[in-house]
Write a protein that holds these residues in place. Structure first.
Motif, PDB file in Angstrom:
ATOM      1  N   HIS A   7       0.892  -1.122  -0.013  1.00  0.00           N
ATOM      2  CA  HIS A   7       0.197  -0.014   0.091  1.00  0.00           C
ATOM      3  C   HIS A   7       0.767   1.187   0.003  1.00  0.00           C
ATOM      4  O   HIS A   7       1.898   1.092   0.413  1.00  0.00           O
ATOM      5  CB  HIS A   7      -0.909  -0.063   1.240  1.00  0.00           C
ATOM      6  CG  HIS A   7      -2.053   1.145   1.194  1.00  0.00           C
ATOM      7  ND1 HIS A   7      -1.729   2.318   1.724  1.00  0.00           N
ATOM      8  CD2 HIS A   7      -3.275   0.912   0.899  1.00  0.00           C
ATOM      9  CE1 HIS A   7      -2.832   2.965   1.444  1.00  0.00           C
ATOM     10  NE2 HIS A   7      -3.905   2.105   0.852  1.00  0.00           N
ATOM     11  N   HIS A  16       5.635   5.303   2.707  1.00  0.00           N
ATOM     12  CA  HIS A  16       5.668   6.425   3.571  1.00  0.00           C
ATOM     13  C   HIS A  16       6.166   6.015   5.103  1.00  0.00           C
ATOM     14  O   HIS A  16       7.119   6.541   5.484  1.00  0.00           O
ATOM     15  CB  HIS A  16       4.445   7.331   3.638  1.00  0.00           C
ATOM     16  CG  HIS A  16       3.908   8.006   2.399  1.00  0.00           C
ATOM     17  ND1 HIS A  16       4.881   8.949   1.957  1.00  0.00           N
ATOM     18  CD2 HIS A  16       3.177   7.834   1.771  1.00  0.00           C
ATOM     19  CE1 HIS A  16       4.380   9.537   0.822  1.00  0.00           C
ATOM     20  NE2 HIS A  16       3.307   8.551   0.534  1.00  0.00           N
ATOM     21  N   ARG A  17       5.727   5.029   5.493  1.00  0.00           N
ATOM     22  CA  ARG A  17       6.077   4.178   6.671  1.00  0.00           C
ATOM     23  C   ARG A  17       7.471   3.889   6.706  1.00  0.00           C
ATOM     24  O   ARG A  17       8.357   4.210   7.618  1.00  0.00           O
ATOM     25  CB  ARG A  17       5.292   3.167   7.037  1.00  0.00           C
ATOM     26  CG  ARG A  17       5.426   2.747   8.848  1.00  0.00           C
ATOM     27  CD  ARG A  17       4.579   1.545   9.031  1.00  0.00           C
ATOM     28  NE  ARG A  17       5.334   0.412   8.394  1.00  0.00           N
ATOM     29  CZ  ARG A  17       4.442  -0.321   7.486  1.00  0.00           C
ATOM     30  NH1 ARG A  17       3.282  -0.099   7.360  1.00  0.00           N
ATOM     31  NH2 ARG A  17       4.954  -1.513   7.286  1.00  0.00           N
ATOM     32  N   TRP A  18       8.015   3.386   5.644  1.00  0.00           N
ATOM     33  CA  TRP A  18       9.280   2.657   5.500  1.00  0.00           C
ATOM     34  C   TRP A  18      10.312   4.018   5.603  1.00  0.00           C
ATOM     35  O   TRP A  18      11.270   3.960   6.010  1.00  0.00           O
ATOM     36  CB  TRP A  18       9.467   1.986   4.158  1.00  0.00           C
ATOM     37  CG  TRP A  18       8.839   0.799   3.989  1.00  0.00           C
ATOM     38  CD1 TRP A  18       8.383   0.160   5.180  1.00  0.00           C
ATOM     39  CD2 TRP A  18       8.905  -0.204   2.848  1.00  0.00           C
ATOM     40  NE1 TRP A  18       7.873  -1.334   4.642  1.00  0.00           N
ATOM     41  CE2 TRP A  18       8.292  -1.292   3.350  1.00  0.00           C
ATOM     42  CE3 TRP A  18       9.094  -0.020   1.390  1.00  0.00           C
ATOM     43  CZ2 TRP A  18       7.874  -2.331   2.284  1.00  0.00           C
ATOM     44  CZ3 TRP A  18       8.812  -0.946   0.814  1.00  0.00           C
ATOM     45  CH2 TRP A  18       8.223  -2.283   1.101  1.00  0.00           C
ATOM     46  N   LYS A  42      14.817   8.332   0.763  1.00  0.00           N
ATOM     47  CA  LYS A  42      13.940   9.414   1.087  1.00  0.00           C
ATOM     48  C   LYS A  42      13.716   9.915  -0.321  1.00  0.00           C
ATOM     49  O   LYS A  42      14.150  10.154  -1.166  1.00  0.00           O
ATOM     50  CB  LYS A  42      14.853  10.699   1.773  1.00  0.00           C
ATOM     51  CG  LYS A  42      15.248  10.230   2.954  1.00  0.00           C
ATOM     52  CD  LYS A  42      15.791  11.208   3.930  1.00  0.00           C
ATOM     53  CE  LYS A  42      16.177  10.846   5.345  1.00  0.00           C
ATOM     54  NZ  LYS A  42      15.697  11.563   6.291  1.00  0.00           N
ATOM     55  N   LYS A  88       9.775   6.876   6.850  1.00  0.00           N
ATOM     56  CA  LYS A  88       9.570   7.639   8.276  1.00  0.00           C
ATOM     57  C   LYS A  88      10.581   6.773   9.122  1.00  0.00           C
ATOM     58  O   LYS A  88      11.144   7.191   9.815  1.00  0.00           O
ATOM     59  CB  LYS A  88       8.098   7.542   8.702  1.00  0.00           C
ATOM     60  CG  LYS A  88       8.031   8.359  10.061  1.00  0.00           C
ATOM     61  CD  LYS A  88       6.443   8.235  10.373  1.00  0.00           C
ATOM     62  CE  LYS A  88       6.293   9.107  11.684  1.00  0.00           C
ATOM     63  NZ  LYS A  88       4.919   9.194  12.208  1.00  0.00           N
ATOM     64  N   GLU A  89      10.553   5.571   8.977  1.00  0.00           N
ATOM     65  CA  GLU A  89      11.221   4.644   9.840  1.00  0.00           C
ATOM     66  C   GLU A  89      12.675   4.382   9.418  1.00  0.00           C
ATOM     67  O   GLU A  89      13.536   3.594  10.039  1.00  0.00           O
ATOM     68  CB  GLU A  89      10.724   3.031   9.775  1.00  0.00           C
ATOM     69  CG  GLU A  89       9.206   2.861  10.298  1.00  0.00           C
ATOM     70  CD  GLU A  89       8.662   1.553  10.300  1.00  0.00           C
ATOM     71  OE1 GLU A  89       9.248   0.879   9.381  1.00  0.00           O
ATOM     72  OE2 GLU A  89       7.552   1.280  10.985  1.00  0.00           O
ATOM     73  N   ALA A 140       0.708   3.710   1.675  1.00  0.00           N
ATOM     74  CA  ALA A 140       1.131   4.232   3.350  1.00  0.00           C
ATOM     75  C   ALA A 140       2.347   3.624   3.598  1.00  0.00           C
ATOM     76  O   ALA A 140       2.930   4.030   4.322  1.00  0.00           O
ATOM     77  CB  ALA A 140      -0.019   4.074   4.153  1.00  0.00           C
ATOM     78  N   THR A 141       2.505   2.225   3.236  1.00  0.00           N
ATOM     79  CA  THR A 141       3.473   1.513   3.537  1.00  0.00           C
ATOM     80  C   THR A 141       4.806   2.092   3.188  1.00  0.00           C
ATOM     81  O   THR A 141       5.940   2.137   3.703  1.00  0.00           O
ATOM     82  CB  THR A 141       3.694  -0.177   2.994  1.00  0.00           C
ATOM     83  OG1 THR A 141       2.614  -0.605   3.411  1.00  0.00           O
ATOM     84  CG2 THR A 141       4.755  -0.731   3.599  1.00  0.00           C
ATOM     85  N   ASN A 157      13.904   3.159   6.774  1.00  0.00           N
ATOM     86  CA  ASN A 157      14.148   1.691   6.028  1.00  0.00           C
ATOM     87  C   ASN A 157      13.962   2.067   4.514  1.00  0.00           C
ATOM     88  O   ASN A 157      14.195   0.988   3.758  1.00  0.00           O
ATOM     89  CB  ASN A 157      12.991   0.633   6.409  1.00  0.00           C
ATOM     90  CG  ASN A 157      13.264   0.393   7.857  1.00  0.00           C
ATOM     91  OD1 ASN A 157      14.292   0.499   8.454  1.00  0.00           O
ATOM     92  ND2 ASN A 157      12.095   0.247   8.698  1.00  0.00           N
TER      93      ASN A 157
END
Length: 72
Positions: free
Chosen positions: A30, A35-37, A45, A39-40, A32-33, A42
């Motif tokens: 998804h 964006h989460r990666w 950028k 942010k974390e 959002a995944t 991982n």
């Protein structure tokens, strides 16, 4: 009469960009995944090309993919 300049339709080598939907499709996740990666810390950028235009350089994405292969 002045010559007209045609816009470049194919990106130059090293200047290709992907949006979040393209990345999500590339990895089967998804948006959002992605964006989460980021942010974390991982995932590579993104680059802000404008106020509402966020993209990832294909070269950065491919370098991240290579680092994931090497980590296995």
């Amino acid at each position: 009469m002045a010559a007209t300049i045609k816009p470049q339709t194919t990106p130059r080598q090293g200047c290709e960009f992907l949006n979040v939907k393209q990345l999500a499709n590339r990895y089967g996740v998804h948006p959002a995944t992605i964006h989460r990666w980021v942010k974390e810390g991982n995932f590579s950028k993104p680059i802000k090309l404008g106020e509402n235009c966020t993209r990832w350089a294909l070269s950065d994405v491919e370098a991240w993919e290579q680092s994931q292969r090497e980590a296995c």
